[in-house]
Design a protein around this motif. Sequence first.
Motif, PDB file in Angstrom:
ATOM      1  N   VAL A 155      -2.877  28.514  28.398  1.00 40.24           N
ATOM      2  CA  VAL A 155      -2.573  29.889  27.700  1.00 40.24           C
ATOM      3  C   VAL A 155      -1.242  30.368  27.469  1.00 40.24           C
ATOM      4  CG1 VAL A 155      -4.892  30.660  28.103  1.00 40.24           C
ATOM      5  CG2 VAL A 155      -3.092  31.227  29.495  1.00 40.24           C
ATOM      6  N   ALA A 156      -0.301  29.656  28.354  1.00 44.23           N
ATOM      7  CA  ALA A 156       0.866  29.825  28.409  1.00 44.23           C
ATOM      8  C   ALA A 156       1.993  28.829  28.982  1.00 44.23           C
ATOM      9  CB  ALA A 156       1.326  31.297  28.951  1.00 44.23           C
ATOM     10  N   SER A 157       3.122  28.855  28.610  1.00 47.28           N
ATOM     11  CA  SER A 157       4.138  27.928  29.489  1.00 47.28           C
ATOM     12  C   SER A 157       4.993  28.624  30.309  1.00 47.28           C
ATOM     13  CB  SER A 157       4.681  26.902  28.432  1.00 47.28           C
ATOM     14  OG  SER A 157       5.803  26.538  29.017  1.00 47.28           O
ATOM     15  N   PHE A 158       5.159  28.366  31.618  1.00 46.28           N
ATOM     16  CA  PHE A 158       6.297  28.983  32.277  1.00 46.28           C
ATOM     17  C   PHE A 158       7.625  28.394  31.996  1.00 46.28           C
ATOM     18  CE2 PHE A 158       2.557  29.825  34.923  1.00 46.28           C
ATOM     19  CZ  PHE A 158       2.877  31.211  35.383  1.00 46.28           C
ATOM     20  N   GLY A 159       7.597  27.357  31.418  1.00 45.77           N
ATOM     21  CA  GLY A 159       8.955  26.641  31.153  1.00 45.77           C
ATOM     22  C   GLY A 159       9.508  27.210  29.983  1.00 45.77           C
ATOM     23  N   THR A 160       8.848  27.843  29.062  1.00 44.05           N
ATOM     24  CA  THR A 160       9.589  28.392  27.759  1.00 44.05           C
ATOM     25  C   THR A 160      10.139  29.774  28.286  1.00 44.05           C
ATOM     26  OG1 THR A 160       7.243  29.577  27.218  1.00 44.05           O
ATOM     27  CG2 THR A 160       8.015  27.303  26.380  1.00 44.05           C
ATOM     28  N   GLU A 161       9.465  30.454  29.272  1.00 44.91           N
ATOM     29  CA  GLU A 161       9.880  31.538  29.657  1.00 44.91           C
ATOM     30  C   GLU A 161      11.262  31.653  30.896  1.00 44.91           C
ATOM     31  OE1 GLU A 161       8.275  34.454  28.554  1.00 44.91           O
ATOM     32  OE2 GLU A 161       6.725  33.384  27.589  1.00 44.91           O
ATOM     33  N   SER A 162      11.297  30.708  31.443  1.00 46.55           N
ATOM     34  CA  SER A 162      12.287  30.536  32.665  1.00 46.55           C
ATOM     35  C   SER A 162      13.499  30.435  32.448  1.00 46.55           C
ATOM     36  CB  SER A 162      11.636  29.157  33.617  1.00 46.55           C
ATOM     37  OG  SER A 162      12.052  28.152  33.002  1.00 46.55           O
TER      38      SER A 162
END
Length: 326
Positions: A201-208
């Motif tokens: 449902v989401a990517s931590f990579g795009t937020e980090s």
Amino acid sequence: MRKWGFLFIIFMFLLTACSSNDVKTLRVAEVTRSIFYAPQYVAIEKGFFAEEGIHIELNTTWGGDKTMTTLLSNGADIGLVGSETSIYVYSQGAVDPAINFAQLTQTDGTFLVSREPIANFTWDQLKGSTFLGQRKGGMPQMVGEYVLKQHGIDPHKDLNLIQNIEFANIANAFASGTGDFVQLFEPTASIFEQEGIGYIVASFGTESGHLPYTTFMAKQSFIEKNKDVIDKFTRALYKAQQWVQTHDAKEIATVIQPYFENTDVALIEKVVDRYKKQGSYATDPILDEEEWNHLQNIMKDANELPSYVDHSILVNTSFAENAKKR
């Protein structure tokens, strides 16, 4: 004629023997087996290490603590692991610290997987849920908490956070029914989605943001005694990084499939494409100071930073810079 033929055979034998002696075997301990590390496998399979006279003996050690223990106990020459481990070792007064010399990935590589499909996911939907996180003190856990806080979620108050499960057993725990959400690496996340066990449902990579998530490191003493070999290793890695940047996900997936024998090549392609689009693969091996400081700020935010360590102490960019010049 027989004499000359015999001498020629002897000459070729000696030449082959000398050539084989020139090949340097490097024992590399990787923290996990993941499509996230595609450039490393490309460097091996495309012969970039071999071109530099290096034979890679690859071992998966399953966890940052185990990888660092293997490196420090001379069970490996080079470790592929999160840079935070080098800070932990240094803070404990290591006389022969682990030095980061080449960066492989530049974002977080994990994904948020839900037990049930969610059409329009928002981060606040995690509140009140049971979240199966990563090992405390590891980079995935710290980035996970950082991202949650960026979205107004206190991971220790707003949800039931589980982080006492061994790294290698987290996926199995979720598959067995533990947790509403889990933080997973690829290809496990996509395999779970394919099998209906969970849904990305989401990517931590795009937020980090950019940070030295996974780097190659070696003990300072090893680097000092083997500068030429480290130089060649980094040069081969850079060739692979450039190859990954200039080839599509299908080509990359075909090359690295031997490392994921039980994973369909189409699924590998899907994962590679996802990582490429979010910029997870570093385009060169240089670990710059801004990334290093961002890493330490995330560690501090997670209350895991022993003390700030200057970039120049635990990072050596000379090999990466040499690789780019060639």
